[in-house]
Design a protein around this motif. Sequence first.
Motif, PDB file in Angstrom:
ATOM      1  N   LYS A 140       0.809  -1.217   0.000  1.00  0.00           N
ATOM      2  CA  LYS A 140       0.000   0.000   0.000  1.00  0.00           C
ATOM      3  C   LYS A 140       0.848   1.276   0.000  1.00  0.00           C
ATOM      4  O   LYS A 140       0.322   2.369   0.237  1.00  0.00           O
ATOM      5  CB  LYS A 140      -0.946  -0.014   1.207  1.00  0.00           C
ATOM      6  N   ASP A 141       2.131   1.126  -0.291  1.00  0.00           N
ATOM      7  CA  ASP A 141       2.995   2.297  -0.396  1.00  0.00           C
ATOM      8  C   ASP A 141       2.444   3.246  -1.466  1.00  0.00           C
ATOM      9  O   ASP A 141       2.208   2.835  -2.612  1.00  0.00           O
ATOM     10  CB  ASP A 141       4.418   1.858  -0.758  1.00  0.00           C
ATOM     11  N   SER A 142       2.236   4.490  -1.100  1.00  0.00           N
ATOM     12  CA  SER A 142       1.561   5.432  -1.996  1.00  0.00           C
ATOM     13  C   SER A 142       2.329   5.669  -3.296  1.00  0.00           C
ATOM     14  O   SER A 142       1.718   5.789  -4.366  1.00  0.00           O
ATOM     15  CB  SER A 142       1.327   6.768  -1.280  1.00  0.00           C
ATOM     16  N   VAL A 143       3.658   5.727  -3.213  1.00  0.00           N
ATOM     17  CA  VAL A 143       4.468   5.948  -4.417  1.00  0.00           C
ATOM     18  C   VAL A 143       4.344   4.755  -5.358  1.00  0.00           C
ATOM     19  O   VAL A 143       4.143   4.912  -6.567  1.00  0.00           O
ATOM     20  CB  VAL A 143       5.952   6.184  -4.049  1.00  0.00           C
ATOM     21  N   PHE A 144       4.433   3.554  -4.785  1.00  0.00           N
ATOM     22  CA  PHE A 144       4.311   2.338  -5.592  1.00  0.00           C
ATOM     23  C   PHE A 144       2.953   2.276  -6.274  1.00  0.00           C
ATOM     24  O   PHE A 144       2.858   1.994  -7.476  1.00  0.00           O
ATOM     25  CB  PHE A 144       4.509   1.100  -4.706  1.00  0.00           C
ATOM     26  N   MET A 145       1.877   2.542  -5.517  1.00  0.00           N
ATOM     27  CA  MET A 145       0.538   2.465  -6.096  1.00  0.00           C
ATOM     28  C   MET A 145       0.358   3.486  -7.217  1.00  0.00           C
ATOM     29  O   MET A 145      -0.175   3.157  -8.281  1.00  0.00           O
ATOM     30  CB  MET A 145      -0.516   2.667  -5.000  1.00  0.00           C
ATOM     31  N   LYS A 146       0.830   4.690  -6.992  1.00  0.00           N
ATOM     32  CA  LYS A 146       0.671   5.735  -8.011  1.00  0.00           C
ATOM     33  C   LYS A 146       1.442   5.382  -9.275  1.00  0.00           C
ATOM     34  O   LYS A 146       0.936   5.549 -10.396  1.00  0.00           O
ATOM     35  CB  LYS A 146       1.149   7.074  -7.453  1.00  0.00           C
ATOM     36  N   GLU A 147       2.668   4.887  -9.111  1.00  0.00           N
ATOM     37  CA  GLU A 147       3.493   4.542 -10.270  1.00  0.00           C
ATOM     38  C   GLU A 147       2.874   3.432 -11.112  1.00  0.00           C
ATOM     39  O   GLU A 147       3.116   3.354 -12.319  1.00  0.00           O
ATOM     40  CB  GLU A 147       4.887   4.109  -9.800  1.00  0.00           C
ATOM     41  N   ASN A 148       2.069   2.569 -10.477  1.00  0.00           N
ATOM     42  CA  ASN A 148       1.513   1.419 -11.180  1.00  0.00           C
ATOM     43  C   ASN A 148       0.015   1.528 -11.439  1.00  0.00           C
ATOM     44  O   ASN A 148      -0.625   0.560 -11.854  1.00  0.00           O
ATOM     45  CB  ASN A 148       1.813   0.142 -10.390  1.00  0.00           C
ATOM     46  N   GLY A 149      -0.543   2.717 -11.206  1.00  0.00           N
ATOM     47  CA  GLY A 149      -1.943   2.958 -11.548  1.00  0.00           C
ATOM     48  C   GLY A 149      -2.948   2.340 -10.603  1.00  0.00           C
ATOM     49  O   GLY A 149      -4.077   2.039 -11.012  1.00  0.00           O
ATOM     50  N   PHE A 150      -2.566   2.161  -9.336  1.00  0.00           N
ATOM     51  CA  PHE A 150      -3.478   1.584  -8.342  1.00  0.00           C
ATOM     52  C   PHE A 150      -3.815   2.616  -7.270  1.00  0.00           C
ATOM     53  O   PHE A 150      -3.149   3.639  -7.126  1.00  0.00           O
ATOM     54  CB  PHE A 150      -2.841   0.375  -7.648  1.00  0.00           C
ATOM     55  N   ASN A 151      -4.842   2.311  -6.490  1.00  0.00           N
ATOM     56  CA  ASN A 151      -5.110   3.008  -5.239  1.00  0.00           C
ATOM     57  C   ASN A 151      -5.407   1.946  -4.184  1.00  0.00           C
ATOM     58  O   ASN A 151      -5.310   0.749  -4.468  1.00  0.00           O
ATOM     59  CB  ASN A 151      -6.270   4.011  -5.392  1.00  0.00           C
ATOM     60  N   GLU A 152      -5.767   2.361  -2.988  1.00  0.00           N
ATOM     61  CA  GLU A 152      -5.961   1.380  -1.905  1.00  0.00           C
ATOM     62  C   GLU A 152      -7.106   0.418  -2.196  1.00  0.00           C
ATOM     63  O   GLU A 152      -7.130  -0.693  -1.691  1.00  0.00           O
ATOM     64  CB  GLU A 152      -6.179   2.089  -0.566  1.00  0.00           C
ATOM     65  N   GLU A 153      -8.071   0.839  -2.994  1.00  0.00           N
ATOM     66  CA  GLU A 153      -9.195  -0.033  -3.312  1.00  0.00           C
ATOM     67  C   GLU A 153      -8.857  -1.004  -4.449  1.00  0.00           C
ATOM     68  O   GLU A 153      -9.386  -2.113  -4.491  1.00  0.00           O
ATOM     69  CB  GLU A 153     -10.423   0.807  -3.723  1.00  0.00           C
ATOM     70  N   THR A 154      -7.984  -0.588  -5.358  1.00  0.00           N
ATOM     71  CA  THR A 154      -7.731  -1.400  -6.559  1.00  0.00           C
ATOM     72  C   THR A 154      -6.430  -2.190  -6.527  1.00  0.00           C
ATOM     73  O   THR A 154      -6.228  -3.067  -7.372  1.00  0.00           O
ATOM     74  CB  THR A 154      -7.713  -0.510  -7.820  1.00  0.00           C
ATOM     75  N   VAL A 155      -5.533  -1.914  -5.578  1.00  0.00           N
ATOM     76  CA  VAL A 155      -4.227  -2.585  -5.584  1.00  0.00           C
ATOM     77  C   VAL A 155      -4.365  -4.095  -5.424  1.00  0.00           C
ATOM     78  O   VAL A 155      -3.498  -4.873  -5.836  1.00  0.00           O
ATOM     79  CB  VAL A 155      -3.305  -1.992  -4.489  1.00  0.00           C
ATOM     80  N   PHE A 156      -5.479  -4.537  -4.882  1.00  0.00           N
ATOM     81  CA  PHE A 156      -5.742  -5.973  -4.726  1.00  0.00           C
ATOM     82  C   PHE A 156      -5.801  -6.665  -6.091  1.00  0.00           C
ATOM     83  O   PHE A 156      -5.560  -7.870  -6.203  1.00  0.00           O
ATOM     84  CB  PHE A 156      -7.061  -6.151  -3.969  1.00  0.00           C
ATOM     85  N   ALA A 157      -6.118  -5.886  -7.129  1.00  0.00           N
ATOM     86  CA  ALA A 157      -6.216  -6.450  -8.487  1.00  0.00           C
ATOM     87  C   ALA A 157      -4.853  -6.890  -9.020  1.00  0.00           C
ATOM     88  O   ALA A 157      -4.779  -7.579 -10.040  1.00  0.00           O
ATOM     89  CB  ALA A 157      -6.834  -5.426  -9.432  1.00  0.00           C
TER      90      ALA A 157
END
Length: 346
Positions: A140-157
């Motif tokens: 759930k690291d914010s930088v990682f999620m942003k770089e890969n097009g995820f957010n806290e709701e979608t990173v599970f995908a």
Amino acid sequence: MNLKKIISISAIVIISGLIIYGFILVRQIFAPNTKFDQNEVYIHIPTDANYQTAQAILAPYIEDMERFELVANKRNYPENVKSGRFLFTKGMSSYDLVKSLRRNIPVKLAFNNQERLENFAGRISSQIEADSLSLLSTIKDSVFMKENGFNEETVFAMFIPNTYEIYWDTPALKFRDKMIKEYRKFWTDDRVAKAKAQGLTPVEATILASIVHKESVKKDERPRIAGVYLNRLKIGMPLQADPTVIYALKKKANNFDQVIKRVLYNDLVMSSPYNTYVNVGLPPGPIAMPDITAMEAVLNPEKNDFIYFCASVERFGYHEFAATYAEHTLNAKKYSEWINKQGVKR
């Protein structure tokens, strides 16, 4: 007794002593030195463990620690303790044990049917060294999620259910990086194009696949269900998917262990972004971890005119499909009467 005879006798004594010492040494090195009944056991040495830590972990599995330490010292194991997962087999010698402690055995890591990221992290932490909190924090690291097009709701995908070979002592960061590589590997140009043809991004396709996955365990029926939901999306109709309501109820109660067999009318009007009866379009994230067949069903849906479906009372596990609301009403009435007879209240 002359000097020559004394030298000969002394030589015989020394050679005999060396032979006896050699025999004892060989026995200490190569004789069986385990004390477990199983044919094999896996030993886990944590990251940054020193020799004293390793000794404490190994002691319950070794018959004679002095014999083991003799070999360990000769082979410089105390200065070269490695972390990881190591295989011991019954009857191994001290030499074999030390040799095994230099060969890290990968884990066949498997996961599926997880409903949310927290469950997933717990599942992974039961198979590798990294704990669930470090896994969650890294994913759930914010930088990682942003770089890969995820957010806290979608990173599970990001997580594609499968069996992966990975070392037990893989840290959380390396595990996450491996998973994003597997995600990119799964989403080939062909699959991305198929998702686009349905008007979906890879993440949106995963969200819809999670609903399809929860709607039916019958793999042969999933492409038809995917077709129905895509039909609803195209005409701007709410998905009206019961599994999303069940997810919303569990999320609201913060209890994903509860079993909900029946969705009630009051549930359909609850306020939640995951309630697809009151919200048009896809929910904000996956409601489960869809397996590959559910993903392929969304990417390769059945082309049909169906808009409605409900559980079948004649082919259990399957559904009855309808193109008109009138036809659907008859199917729904049959199911409602059947489930009432079963006495299912919730």
